[in-house]
Enzyme design. Structure first.
Site, PDB file in Angstrom:
ATOM      1  N   LYS A  69       0.843  -1.200   0.000  1.00 47.62           N
ATOM      2  CA  LYS A  69       0.000   0.000   0.000  1.00 47.62           C
ATOM      3  C   LYS A  69       0.876   1.248   0.000  1.00 47.62           C
ATOM      4  O   LYS A  69       1.907   1.290   0.687  1.00 47.62           O
ATOM      5  CB  LYS A  69      -0.901  -0.039   1.243  1.00 47.62           C
ATOM      6  CG  LYS A  69      -1.964   1.044   1.303  1.00 47.62           C
ATOM      7  CD  LYS A  69      -2.889   0.820   2.497  1.00 47.62           C
ATOM      8  CE  LYS A  69      -4.004   1.842   2.600  1.00 47.62           C
ATOM      9  NZ  LYS A  69      -4.912   1.589   3.734  1.00 47.62           N
ATOM     10  N   SER A 144      -9.781   1.467   2.752  1.00 48.17           N
ATOM     11  CA  SER A 144      -8.939   2.262   1.884  1.00 48.17           C
ATOM     12  C   SER A 144      -7.847   1.466   1.168  1.00 48.17           C
ATOM     13  O   SER A 144      -7.232   1.979   0.245  1.00 48.17           O
ATOM     14  CB  SER A 144      -8.291   3.392   2.680  1.00 48.17           C
ATOM     15  OG  SER A 144      -7.413   2.859   3.667  1.00 48.17           O
ATOM     16  N   SER A 168      -9.827  -0.788   6.928  1.00 43.64           N
ATOM     17  CA  SER A 168      -9.281  -0.651   5.573  1.00 43.64           C
ATOM     18  C   SER A 168      -8.623  -1.881   4.973  1.00 43.64           C
ATOM     19  O   SER A 168      -8.365  -1.904   3.775  1.00 43.64           O
ATOM     20  CB  SER A 168      -8.302   0.511   5.526  1.00 43.64           C
ATOM     21  OG  SER A 168      -9.038   1.692   5.438  1.00 43.64           O
TER      22      SER A 168
HETATM   23  N1  GLN Z   1     -13.071   3.862   6.227  1.00 37.46           N
HETATM   24  C1  GLN Z   1     -12.436   4.249   7.445  1.00 37.46           C
HETATM   25  C2  GLN Z   1     -12.057   5.709   7.377  1.00 37.46           C
HETATM   26  O1  GLN Z   1     -12.347   6.298   6.401  1.00 37.46           O
HETATM   27  C3  GLN Z   1     -11.268   3.369   7.729  1.00 37.46           C
HETATM   28  C4  GLN Z   1     -10.016   3.822   7.112  1.00 37.46           C
HETATM   29  C5  GLN Z   1      -8.850   2.932   7.442  1.00 37.46           C
HETATM   30  O2  GLN Z   1      -8.972   1.889   8.075  1.00 37.46           O
HETATM   31  N2  GLN Z   1      -7.684   3.395   7.051  1.00 37.46           N
HETATM   32  O3  GLN Z   1     -11.504   6.260   8.268  1.00 37.46           O
END
Ligand code: GLN
Length: 450
Positions: A69, A144, A168
């Site tokens: 990532k 994400s 994410s």
């Molecule tokens: N969807 C969540 C957010 O927008 C989780 C993001 C993540 O785990 N990096 O914060």
């Protein structure tokens, strides 16, 4: 045969493995958009791994191809966080997890697409454009860690690293039908991960099967002298300890999961649970009455911590000043974070968030005192169509079932439970801190235990 078996038996060389993935990426990533950047030295690095294999010195990941990532530092490649802010930021060092992967002879193939600064659940907020769901065409892959999950689902890598602050890794694993694990907080070093919210962030593996995910997890897990927040645990051997025999295992299912989740998803989840029962587990009902407090607790915490983490992007040291170039969602979080960090509001919002956080943690841990695993869906609804516009609150609602694990600091894993109209649906399993093996075993049993 899996790539791991092929590599171990000598039927496939590391160089051939890299070459075949590069070919697949070249042919199909134009459409998927899983990668932001490829490692120009991947083939050369694979050649070196082949030499080590020949000398009998190769490590556990010998020749396996790993996608990373874009918020994790890999020396010489860009860690952009899929933002214009860091579009030209070349990592000067390897994150601890990358050092460990290299030590075990994994080959980094490139940096994957993601929601900007890991803020999102759909993969659509990337400065480099959205990622396609290879398992459900026309739909979001989730986020994400969108590119990491898509890279696995599309057959562009054996393994991938994601980060999970509120789901994410697990959310895109569920939407793309792959395996993803968010480890216990502190099990995997975060050094070299660009923060979203440091009290919640964890790096974890994604893979096409449970054994590969377990292998990557054991390589990256364990104490680091550089990092006081890593736990002092002896190096785990998850992959060799895998067992599909679930005799005596108690699995809890909370009524509240059903309340918030689409019926068609619950149907698949229950079907998966009945398969676990067939392997010896028993399923009992548990309660999580404060589940509705999880989202406000999570988002208020993220706004405050993210605001503070972004103060370093002032345009002087790296890249651009974040507020001048970032997308709408990142800007929203910075502004809300700034607002609630002010002294007069912090009592009203942030302290409240901390109280909710301890409440959720207590509830989840007390449910887990009665059972070995807590099982449920991963997201309350199926992934939406790419390009469909959602309000911020609708987008945040995807995270309701994944944030409790981060708030409680416990491990949680996702494995494919089934499909609804051809769209993958993941089963989510939580365990007590450091009981990753139980999660892996149940996932392994569901997968068929091979
Ligand atoms: N969807 C969540 C957010 O927008 C989780 C993001 C993540 O785990 N990096 O914060």
């Amino acid at each position: 045969m899996s790539a791991l078996e092929e590599l171990r038996s000598g039927a496939l060389s590391a160089k051939e493995n890299v070459a075949r993935y590069l070919e697949a990426i070249e042919a199909r990533d134009g459409e998927v958009n899983a990668f932001i950047e490829l490692n120009p030295h991947a083939e050369q690095e694979a050649r070196r791994v082949d030499e080590r294999i020949e000398e009998g010195k190769a490590g556990k990941l010998a020749g396996l191809v790993v996608a990373v990532k874009s918020n994790i530092n890999v020396r010489g490649l860009r860690a952009t966080c899929a933002s214009k802010t860091l579009e030209n930021y070349v990592s000067p060092y390897d994150a601890t997890v990358i050092e460990r992967i290299r030590r075990e002879d994994g080959v980094i193939i490139g940096m994957t697409n993601m929601d900007e600064f890991a803020c999102g659940s759909s993969g659509e907020t990337s400065y480099f454009g959205p990622t396609q769901n290879p398992s459900a065409r026309g739909r979001i892959p989730g986020g994400s860690s969108s590119g990491s999950a898509a890279a696995i689902a599309a057959g562009f890598a054996d393994l991938a690293l994601g980060s999970d602050t509120g789901g994410s890794i697990r959310n895109p694993a569920s939407h793309c039908g792959v395996v993803g694990i968010k480890p216990t907080y502190g099990l995997v070093p975060r050094h070299g991960l660009i923060d979203l919210a440091m009290s919640l962030d964890q790096i974890g593996p994604l893979a096409g099967d449970v054994r590969s995910a377990a292998l990557l997890l054991e390589v990256i897990a364990g104490h680091s002298d550089r990092e006081a927040t890593t736990l002092r645990v002896s190096p785990p051997e998850y992959s060799s300890a895998l067992s599909a025999d679930l005799s005596g295992m108690r699995i809890g299912f909370a009524r509240e999961f059903e309340e918030y989740t689409a019926k068609e998803i619950i149907r698949e989840v229950k079907h998966a649970l009945s398969k676990l029962e067939a392997q010896g587990a028993s399923v009992v009902e548990v309660e999580l009455p404060s589940l509705d407090k999880a989202l406000p607790a999570y988002y208020l915490t993220v706004f405050v911590e993210f605001f503070s983490a972004t103060r370093r992007y002032d345009g002087r040291r790296y890249g651009y000043r974040i507020e001048e170039v970032c997308g709408e969602e990142v800007l929203r979080r910075i502004m809300l974070g700034r607002y609630i960090s002010q002294k007069e509001y912090s009592g009203r919002y942030y302290r409240r968030a901390l109280q909710f956080r301890s409440l959720i943690k207590r509830e989840v841990l007390s449910a887990l005192a009665e059972v070995d695993l807590l099982a449920g869906p991963t997201t309350p609804k199926l992934p939406h169509r790419l390009g469909e516009s959602l309000s911020p609150l609708e987008m945040y609602a995807y995270d309701l079932l994944t944030v409790p694990a981060n708030l409680a600091g416990i491990p949680a894993g996702v494995v494919k439970a089934g499909e609804v109209r051809g769209i993958p649906v993941g089963l989510q399993l939580h365990a007590r801190p450091l009981e990753e093996q139980k999660i892996l075993n149940a996932m392994y049993a569901l997968e068929g235990g091979t």
